[in-house]
Design a protein around this motif. Structure first.
Motif, PDB file in Angstrom:
ATOM      1  N   ARG A 137      56.104  85.451  24.141  1.00 49.37           N
ATOM      2  CA  ARG A 137      55.427  84.616  23.048  1.00 49.37           C
ATOM      3  C   ARG A 137      56.239  83.315  22.931  1.00 49.37           C
ATOM      4  NH1 ARG A 137      56.218  89.143  18.410  1.00 49.37           N
ATOM      5  NH2 ARG A 137      58.482  89.209  19.477  1.00 49.37           N
ATOM      6  N   VAL A 138      57.561  83.282  23.111  1.00 48.05           N
ATOM      7  CA  VAL A 138      58.122  81.896  22.706  1.00 48.05           C
ATOM      8  C   VAL A 138      57.664  80.946  23.725  1.00 48.05           C
ATOM      9  CG1 VAL A 138      60.338  81.118  22.671  1.00 48.05           C
ATOM     10  CG2 VAL A 138      60.097  83.183  21.719  1.00 48.05           C
ATOM     11  N   VAL A 139      57.624  81.299  25.200  1.00 47.95           N
ATOM     12  CA  VAL A 139      57.017  80.652  26.550  1.00 47.95           C
ATOM     13  C   VAL A 139      55.564  80.147  25.995  1.00 47.95           C
ATOM     14  CG1 VAL A 139      56.803  80.386  28.767  1.00 47.95           C
ATOM     15  CG2 VAL A 139      58.830  81.916  27.910  1.00 47.95           C
ATOM     16  N   LYS A 140      55.064  80.900  25.627  1.00 47.24           N
ATOM     17  CA  LYS A 140      53.552  80.762  24.911  1.00 47.24           C
ATOM     18  C   LYS A 140      53.372  79.603  24.154  1.00 47.24           C
ATOM     19  CE  LYS A 140      49.123  82.582  24.000  1.00 47.24           C
ATOM     20  NZ  LYS A 140      48.214  83.749  23.800  1.00 47.24           N
ATOM     21  N   TRP A 141      54.309  79.447  22.991  1.00 44.27           N
ATOM     22  CA  TRP A 141      54.351  78.888  22.003  1.00 44.27           C
ATOM     23  C   TRP A 141      54.803  77.308  22.572  1.00 44.27           C
ATOM     24  CZ3 TRP A 141      58.583  76.537  19.493  1.00 44.27           C
ATOM     25  CH2 TRP A 141      58.242  75.901  18.327  1.00 44.27           C
ATOM     26  N   VAL A 142      56.015  77.588  23.399  1.00 44.30           N
ATOM     27  CA  VAL A 142      56.794  76.230  23.559  1.00 44.30           C
ATOM     28  C   VAL A 142      55.800  75.382  24.542  1.00 44.30           C
ATOM     29  CG1 VAL A 142      58.617  75.310  25.082  1.00 44.30           C
ATOM     30  CG2 VAL A 142      58.993  77.086  23.247  1.00 44.30           C
ATOM     31  N   THR A 143      54.961  76.278  25.600  1.00 48.19           N
ATOM     32  CA  THR A 143      53.648  75.631  26.262  1.00 48.19           C
ATOM     33  C   THR A 143      52.846  74.727  25.446  1.00 48.19           C
ATOM     34  OG1 THR A 143      54.439  77.507  27.962  1.00 48.19           O
ATOM     35  CG2 THR A 143      52.269  75.985  28.296  1.00 48.19           C
ATOM     36  N   LYS A 144      52.168  75.376  24.496  1.00 50.44           N
ATOM     37  CA  LYS A 144      51.485  74.731  23.561  1.00 50.44           C
ATOM     38  C   LYS A 144      51.933  73.521  23.078  1.00 50.44           C
ATOM     39  CE  LYS A 144      48.605  78.764  22.494  1.00 50.44           C
ATOM     40  NZ  LYS A 144      48.070  79.868  21.223  1.00 50.44           N
TER      41      LYS A 144
ATOM     42  N   MET B 147      54.293  71.629  24.223  1.00 48.24           N
ATOM     43  CA  MET B 147      54.347  70.551  25.245  1.00 48.24           C
ATOM     44  C   MET B 147      53.011  70.128  25.652  1.00 48.24           C
ATOM     45  SD  MET B 147      57.579  70.466  25.460  1.00 48.24           S
ATOM     46  CE  MET B 147      57.565  68.898  26.637  1.00 48.24           C
ATOM     47  N   GLU B 148      52.053  70.584  25.632  1.00 47.75           N
ATOM     48  CA  GLU B 148      50.801  70.212  26.040  1.00 47.75           C
ATOM     49  C   GLU B 148      50.269  69.472  24.860  1.00 47.75           C
ATOM     50  OE1 GLU B 148      48.368  73.901  26.591  1.00 47.75           O
ATOM     51  OE2 GLU B 148      49.344  74.159  28.712  1.00 47.75           O
TER      52      GLU B 148
ATOM     53  N   LYS C 132      51.919  66.110  25.401  1.00 51.83           N
ATOM     54  CA  LYS C 132      51.238  65.436  26.483  1.00 51.83           C
ATOM     55  C   LYS C 132      49.934  64.711  26.020  1.00 51.83           C
ATOM     56  CE  LYS C 132      53.283  68.456  29.955  1.00 51.83           C
ATOM     57  NZ  LYS C 132      52.882  69.016  30.971  1.00 51.83           N
ATOM     58  N   GLN C 133      49.137  65.367  25.102  1.00 52.44           N
ATOM     59  CA  GLN C 133      47.869  64.877  24.699  1.00 52.44           C
ATOM     60  C   GLN C 133      48.413  63.698  23.856  1.00 52.44           C
ATOM     61  OE1 GLN C 133      45.521  68.046  23.109  1.00 52.44           O
ATOM     62  NE2 GLN C 133      45.435  68.979  25.074  1.00 52.44           N
ATOM     63  N   GLN C 134      49.006  63.845  23.012  1.00 51.51           N
ATOM     64  CA  GLN C 134      49.458  62.707  22.039  1.00 51.51           C
ATOM     65  C   GLN C 134      49.938  61.355  22.839  1.00 51.51           C
ATOM     66  OE1 GLN C 134      52.108  64.294  19.118  1.00 51.51           O
ATOM     67  NE2 GLN C 134      50.634  65.374  18.095  1.00 51.51           N
ATOM     68  N   LYS C 135      50.814  61.573  23.843  1.00 52.44           N
ATOM     69  CA  LYS C 135      51.479  60.528  24.439  1.00 52.44           C
ATOM     70  C   LYS C 135      50.137  59.999  25.387  1.00 52.44           C
ATOM     71  CE  LYS C 135      55.859  62.007  25.161  1.00 52.44           C
ATOM     72  NZ  LYS C 135      57.107  62.449  26.111  1.00 52.44           N
ATOM     73  N   HIS C 136      49.378  60.833  25.796  1.00 51.87           N
ATOM     74  CA  HIS C 136      48.162  60.310  26.749  1.00 51.87           C
ATOM     75  C   HIS C 136      47.245  59.565  25.678  1.00 51.87           C
ATOM     76  CE1 HIS C 136      45.262  60.222  29.937  1.00 51.87           C
ATOM     77  NE2 HIS C 136      44.198  60.596  29.368  1.00 51.87           N
TER      78      HIS C 136
ATOM     79  N   ILE D  17      66.367  68.713  37.414  1.00 53.06           N
ATOM     80  CA  ILE D  17      66.048  69.282  36.058  1.00 53.06           C
ATOM     81  C   ILE D  17      65.811  67.660  35.350  1.00 53.06           C
ATOM     82  CG2 ILE D  17      67.058  70.011  33.890  1.00 53.06           C
ATOM     83  CD1 ILE D  17      68.523  71.902  35.673  1.00 53.06           C
ATOM     84  N   ARG D  18      66.518  66.907  35.408  1.00 53.55           N
ATOM     85  CA  ARG D  18      66.339  65.438  34.843  1.00 53.55           C
ATOM     86  C   ARG D  18      64.954  64.745  35.399  1.00 53.55           C
ATOM     87  NH1 ARG D  18      70.323  63.205  37.168  1.00 53.55           N
ATOM     88  NH2 ARG D  18      71.763  63.937  35.818  1.00 53.55           N
ATOM     89  N   THR D  19      64.526  64.862  36.782  1.00 55.85           N
ATOM     90  CA  THR D  19      63.176  64.173  36.918  1.00 55.85           C
ATOM     91  C   THR D  19      62.057  65.059  36.532  1.00 55.85           C
ATOM     92  OG1 THR D  19      63.550  65.278  39.096  1.00 55.85           O
ATOM     93  CG2 THR D  19      64.187  62.978  38.865  1.00 55.85           C
ATOM     94  N   SER D  20      62.295  66.194  36.648  1.00 52.81           N
ATOM     95  CA  SER D  20      60.889  67.048  36.289  1.00 52.81           C
ATOM     96  C   SER D  20      60.936  67.448  34.940  1.00 52.81           C
ATOM     97  CB  SER D  20      61.006  68.303  37.096  1.00 52.81           C
ATOM     98  OG  SER D  20      62.043  69.198  36.714  1.00 52.81           O
ATOM     99  N   ASN D  21      61.846  67.030  34.077  1.00 52.08           N
ATOM    100  CA  ASN D  21      62.003  67.009  32.686  1.00 52.08           C
ATOM    101  C   ASN D  21      61.827  68.579  32.225  1.00 52.08           C
ATOM    102  OD1 ASN D  21      62.222  66.565  30.000  1.00 52.08           O
ATOM    103  ND2 ASN D  21      60.551  64.905  29.936  1.00 52.08           N
ATOM    104  N   VAL D  22      60.598  68.734  31.458  1.00 51.07           N
ATOM    105  CA  VAL D  22      60.449  70.038  30.890  1.00 51.07           C
ATOM    106  C   VAL D  22      59.499  70.969  31.799  1.00 51.07           C
ATOM    107  CG1 VAL D  22      60.006  71.215  28.900  1.00 51.07           C
ATOM    108  CG2 VAL D  22      60.739  68.982  28.553  1.00 51.07           C
ATOM    109  N   GLN D  23      58.771  70.309  32.611  1.00 53.75           N
ATOM    110  CA  GLN D  23      57.614  70.954  33.473  1.00 53.75           C
ATOM    111  C   GLN D  23      58.285  72.175  34.348  1.00 53.75           C
ATOM    112  OE1 GLN D  23      55.583  68.031  35.263  1.00 53.75           O
ATOM    113  NE2 GLN D  23      54.544  67.050  33.630  1.00 53.75           N
TER     114      GLN D  23
END
Length: 491
Positions: A450-457, A459-460, A463-467, A421-427
């Motif tokens: 719906r919550v899973v879909k919202w959280v996935t968006k 996180m993506e 990721k885009q902002q970090k990239h 859980i620590r290494t894979s973080n949220v993925q």
């Protein structure tokens, strides 16, 4: 009375008060309600006990409805049915009740000096108390309310010295109260206390068994065996252990024990052990409090409970600087049920104060005693109801026998799971979209798609902002490396 006084009266004194005065169909639901609150407010709660309370309390409330008028049953009385469900969710009641808050409100009220401005007095005194509390955290060489021992702390300053001793009987479990007075044991008291200490030493159990076998070979009468064992065991085991000590088979502390104590002992009027504060009968004679009640569990197969009162506290002196504390008690008759003691259908034990136990063992070790209180019966003053108590700072933590290999395997599995859980973080929390659940370090729960879909968006997007930040930073570094600045040119 205060709210806590009502609490004690409901749990402890109400069953004794109504048991002999009211009819059975009236006192029975009242005692059941008292026992309900007593079990619910205990330190340790199990799901099995809570299920029993939850199933029984509706019947108790129905019995009360048959006795009291309808105006008696308000909303607060109906909430008793839901207290068990609340305990299952929130845990033991004593960690959530209002008594500590009420006591602290009393402290805040005592801060008031100017009744015209009570808020200012409380705020100023509270600030001063906080400042003193902060300073006391750095005072290691002074005793403060955070570093001092509790009132019934049974440890003394000689704990390091006594921890080096090998024999458990020579390790004090508590500490005496007050100043000691010299006392000289009689011959009968010396023989009784010496035999009791030898009979309760774990290292001498095998020798006591051998001595009984030798006596059984001479005369197989059981009653005669025990009588001769009490009369001859002290001298026999002393000669036997002395021979083993000369050969180096036993340590010196066991040899000092079988040699016996001195007849000159120290006498105390109070003692703290096992979280209890004990006083002798002479010390509590002119007091309103009661601290002389003693209970000891028997060593027989039935685990019988013996009740008595504390008469004296002796400190026995042994060779080699060893010492031991023993209690001398007057025991009530618990051998004859109905005449010496009785237990009713509500599991309330009563003892007769006029009858005493016929025994030759008035002494007990300090580590064996527990404290009880005696309340006179309303109709018969010679009968005393027994109220058992528990120490304030001690908790009965259950021991779980677990295989070491299985426990190590569980620890390894938990460590691997936490590392994943620590290494894979949220993925790893969402997988590839196939498993619609949310996972944490402690539990996994089903979630709304719906919550899973919202959280996935979200996180993506992160990721885009970090990239994007990493790309800009890399481009900036490349620009700095590709161009020549005027400062870099040496004229």
């Amino acid at each position: 009375m205060k709210s806590h006084d009502h609490h004690v009266f409901l749990e402890q004194l109400l069953p004794i008060a109504v048991r002999g005065l009211l009819p059975k169909h009236v006192c029975e639901p009242l005692i059941e309600l008292s026992l309900f609150f007593k079990n619910l407010c205990s330190k340790n709660l199990t799901m099995k006990e809570l299920d029993k309370l939850e199933n029984k309390i509706p019947y108790t409330m129905c019995k009360l409805e048959m006795i009291f008028p309808p105006s008696f049953f308000s909303v607060m009385l109906h909430l008793v049915v839901h207290l068990v469900a609340e305990a299952k969710i929130g845990g033991p009641v004593r960690y959530r009740w209002m008594y500590p808050i009420e006591r602290y409100l009393r402290t805040l009220k005592s801060y008031v000096r100017n009744k015209a401005r009570p808020e200012g007095s409380i705020a100023r005194s509270y600030l001063a108390d906080e400042c003193l509390t902060f300073c006391s955290r750095y005072m290691d060489d002074m005793t403060t309310k955070f570093s001092r021992h509790s009132r019934n702390e049974d440890k003394d300053g000689n704990s390091q010295e006594t921890s080096k001793r090998d024999l458990d009987l020579f390790i004090p479990r508590g500490r005496p109260l007050g100043k000691s007075t010299p006392y000289h044991l009689t011959v009968e008291e010396f023989e009784q206390v010496h035999f009791y200490t030898l009979n309760n030493c774990d290292d001498l159990m095998e020798l006591a068994k051998q001595h009984r076998e030798l006596l059984a070979a001479e005369n197989p009468t059981p009653r005669n065996i025990e009588k001769r064992h009490k009369a001859q065991f002290s001298e026999w085991v002393r000669n036997h252990v002395e021979h083993m000590y000369k050969e180096g088979l036993v340590d010196e502390e066991l040899y000092y024990l079988v040699c016996g104590p001195l007849r000159s002992v120290r006498r105390y009027s109070g003692y703290i052990v096992n979280g209890f504060r004990f006083h002798t009968l002479d010390r509590q004679e002119n007091r309103k409090t009661q601290n002389s009640g003693v209970m000891v569990h028997g060593d027989d197969l039935m685990d019988k409970e013996y009740y008595g009162v504390l008469r004296d506290i002796y400190e026995l002196q042994y060779p080699g600087g060893n010492h031991m504390f023993v209690f001398k008690c007057d025991w009530y008759d618990v051998q004859h049920k109905g005449r010496g003691y009785k237990v009713d259908e509500f599991d309330i034990t009563s003892v007769c104060s006029d009858l005493s136990l016929s025994t030759q063992e008035p002494f007990v070790l300090e580590s064996q005693v527990e404290q009880v209180f005696y309340v006179p019966e309303p109709r018969e003053n010679k009968w005393l109801a027994v109220i058992k108590t528990e120490p304030r700072d001690l908790y009965n933590i259950p021991e779980i026998d677990t295989d070491e290999a299985a426990l190590a395997q569980v620890i390894d599995e938990e460590a691997v799971q936490q590392e994943e859980i620590r290494t894979s973080n949220v993925q790893t929390l969402y997988g590839n979209g196939e498993n619609q659940y949310l996972a944490t370090k402690h539990f996994t729960v089903e979630s709304d798609p719906r919550v899973v879909k919202w959280v996935t968006k979200v996180m993506e997007r992160i990721k885009q902002q970090k990239h994007g930040k990493q790309t800009k930073k890399k481009k900036k570094n490349n620009d700095m490396d590709g161009f020549i600045v005027d400062d870099d040119v040496e004229v």
